[in-house]
Design an enzyme around this catalytic site. Structure first.
Site, PDB file in Angstrom:
ATOM      1  CG  PHE A 123      -1.788   1.165   1.413  1.00 22.79           C
ATOM      2  CD1 PHE A 123      -2.824   1.404   0.531  1.00 22.79           C
ATOM      3  CD2 PHE A 123      -1.616   2.033   2.485  1.00 22.79           C
ATOM      4  CE1 PHE A 123      -3.679   2.493   0.703  1.00 22.79           C
ATOM      5  CE2 PHE A 123      -2.455   3.121   2.670  1.00 22.79           C
ATOM      6  CZ  PHE A 123      -3.488   3.349   1.778  1.00 22.79           C
ATOM      7  N   GLY A 170      19.807  -8.295  31.747  1.00 19.99           N
ATOM      8  CA  GLY A 170      21.039  -7.638  32.191  1.00 19.99           C
ATOM      9  C   GLY A 170      21.996  -7.381  31.033  1.00 19.99           C
ATOM     10  CB  THR A 214       4.206   7.163   3.712  1.00 21.48           C
ATOM     11  OG1 THR A 214       3.306   6.632   4.689  1.00 21.48           O
ATOM     12  CG2 THR A 214       5.193   8.085   4.395  1.00 21.48           C
ATOM     13  CD  GLU A 246      -0.497   1.028   8.779  1.00 25.17           C
ATOM     14  OE1 GLU A 246      -1.519   1.683   8.554  1.00 25.17           O
ATOM     15  OE2 GLU A 246       0.098   0.398   7.909  1.00 25.17           O
ATOM     16  N   GLY A 256       3.146  12.368   5.737  1.00 30.28           N
ATOM     17  CA  GLY A 256       3.261  11.287   6.709  1.00 30.28           C
ATOM     18  C   GLY A 256       2.022  11.289   7.578  1.00 30.28           C
ATOM     19  CB  SER A 257       1.289  12.750  10.913  1.00 37.16           C
ATOM     20  OG  SER A 257       2.144  11.935  11.688  1.00 37.16           O
ATOM     21  N   PRO A 260       7.519  11.952   1.165  1.00 39.39           N
ATOM     22  CG  PRO A 260       9.436  12.310  -0.140  1.00 39.39           C
ATOM     23  CD  PRO A 260       8.051  11.741  -0.197  1.00 39.39           C
ATOM     24  CD  GLN A 293      17.224  -2.730  33.636  1.00 41.77           C
ATOM     25  OE1 GLN A 293      17.485  -2.208  32.556  1.00 41.77           O
ATOM     26  NE2 GLN A 293      17.899  -2.447  34.736  1.00 41.77           N
ATOM     27  CB  SER A 334       1.715   7.311  20.173  1.00 47.34           C
ATOM     28  OG  SER A 334       2.202   5.990  20.161  1.00 47.34           O
TER      29      SER A 334
END
Length: 382
Positions: free
Chosen positions: A122, A338, A125, A362, A130-131, A127, A335, A365
């Site tokens: 698909f 370690g 997007t 996609e 984008g959003s 340059p 974490q 946030s």
């Protein structure tokens, strides 16, 4: 809501688990390290007919719905993140053709996508788009019995590998989103070429190519839906894509969690397994809770989609929460491991690098929060 599966569906789930354990998981790290497209894994998916899951039977599908599609996607992403991403990106071409295509388009393009003979991609997007998806600058111009496309798409998953592309171009730049039009473009159309494959923080084996259109000739019959209605095609496709992103995030988070909990029961410090320390146990409890909540959100959004109910708000919630969950879970997995978690001896460092992408693609946030808030305000409008 009923998330139970039929006997036939459970057979497919069990078969995908077997495929994952025996053939996907053992080579997932190698695929990522070499940056090679998982051709053999995708061929196995074709043989198992899993690209057919949500498609109607008359087009070669299994008619099992999006809840089942998401469940299979989660499993693929758990065992091999690259294979899961190819599967998810494929739907971004399959769905708009399935939902908006006419009879001729369904026969010509949906059937080979459903059998897996063709891989899909698909292209939205750019340059400068984008959003802000409405700022598409790739131009389409009608000349005789063809549309001529000029412009560049970037970051296109499955780009170069896919045979069938759904491309959003602007037929009337002065009309903004009302000028956007969706086209079905075949690999090999005159004037359609591929640019660079992006070098990324993670996902080394997933193609993210530039699509370059230089006087690309597209037959008029390859307009998807209607001229000037491409924004609707794009937005509805992204709604399904957000379910897919949540699916992939949950699969990756579960893989990281399982790796961490197993390691915690093997590693000893101060004379005991590190799993016996309350600090580690609290991390595990948080990780497991967030994964389960993320899974339930994507399952609800897929179930709503299958019922023909509005699903966009829950899909954005699922995408938002799961993408941030996978970031937290993979970080905690490193974490718990370690020092060795920061090395390539263990897969959790790759999981952590891969996780970041889910907060970006996609719809970031931030964009998901905008969508959720706008839909909530509509619901509570007085």
């Amino acid at each position: 809501m009923d998330f139970r599966f039929t006997e036939d569906e459970q057979m497919i789930i069990d078969a995908v688990k077997e495929l994952g354990e025996e053939e996907l998981a053992p080579y997932a790290s190698e695929v990522a390290e070499k940056g090679e497209f998982p051709t053999e894994a995708i061929e196995k998916c074709r043989e198992m007919d899993i690209f057919a899951i949500p498609v109607e039977e008359r087009w070669g599908g299994l008619d099992m719905g999006f809840l089942m599609w998401g469940t299979i996607g989660e499993l693929l992403s758990y065992y091999c993140q690259t294979t899961g991403s190819v599967y998810g990106a494929h739907m971004l071409a399959q769905y708009p053709i399935m939902h908006f295509g006419n009879e001729e388009q369904l026969e010509k393009y949906l059937v080979p996508l459903t059998t897996g003979e063709h891989i899909g991609a698909f292209g939205l997007t750019e340059p400068n788009a984008g959003s802000d998806a409405g700022s598409v600058q790739t131009k389409a111009e009608l000349r005789g019995d063809k549309y001529i496309l000029n412009g560049t798409k970037i970051f296109i998953s499955n780009g170069g590998v896919a045979e069938t592309y759904v491309i959003i171009a602007n037929l009337s730049p002065g009309k903004g989103t009302r000028g956007l039009t969706a086209f079905i473009v075949e690999k090999g159309f005159p004037g359609f070429e591929f640019g660079k494959d992006e070098k990324k923080m993670g996902w080394d084996a997933l193609p993210n190519r530039e699509l370059i259109f230089q006087d690309c000739e597209v037959p008029v019959e390859n307009v998807l839906y209607k001229p000037g209605r491409g924004f609707r095609v794009a937005m509805e496709t992204l709604g399904v894509g957000r379910i897919g992103m949540a699916v992939g995030a949950v699969g990756l988070a579960q893989a990281a969690f399982d790796a961490a909990i197993l390691y915690s029961q093997q590693r000893e410090q101060f004379g005991q397994k590190i799993a016996e320390f309350q600090a580690i146990q609290h991390m595990m409890a948080d990780m497991a809770t967030e994964i389960e909540a993320s899974r339930l959100l994507y399952q609800k959004s897929a179930w709503l989609k299958d019922q023909g109910e509005p699903f966009e708000k829950v899909a954005s919630m699922a995408k938002l929460y799961s993408s941030e969950t996978v970031g937290r879970v993979t970080s905690k997995a490193v974490q718990i491991h370690g020092g060795v978690g920061y090395t390539r001896e263990f897969p959790v460092e790759r999981y952590m690098r891969d996780a970041k992408l889910f907060e970006i693609v996609e719809g970031t946030s931030e964009i998901q929060r905008n969508i959720i808030a706008n839909l909530l305000l509509r619901e509570y409008h007085i």
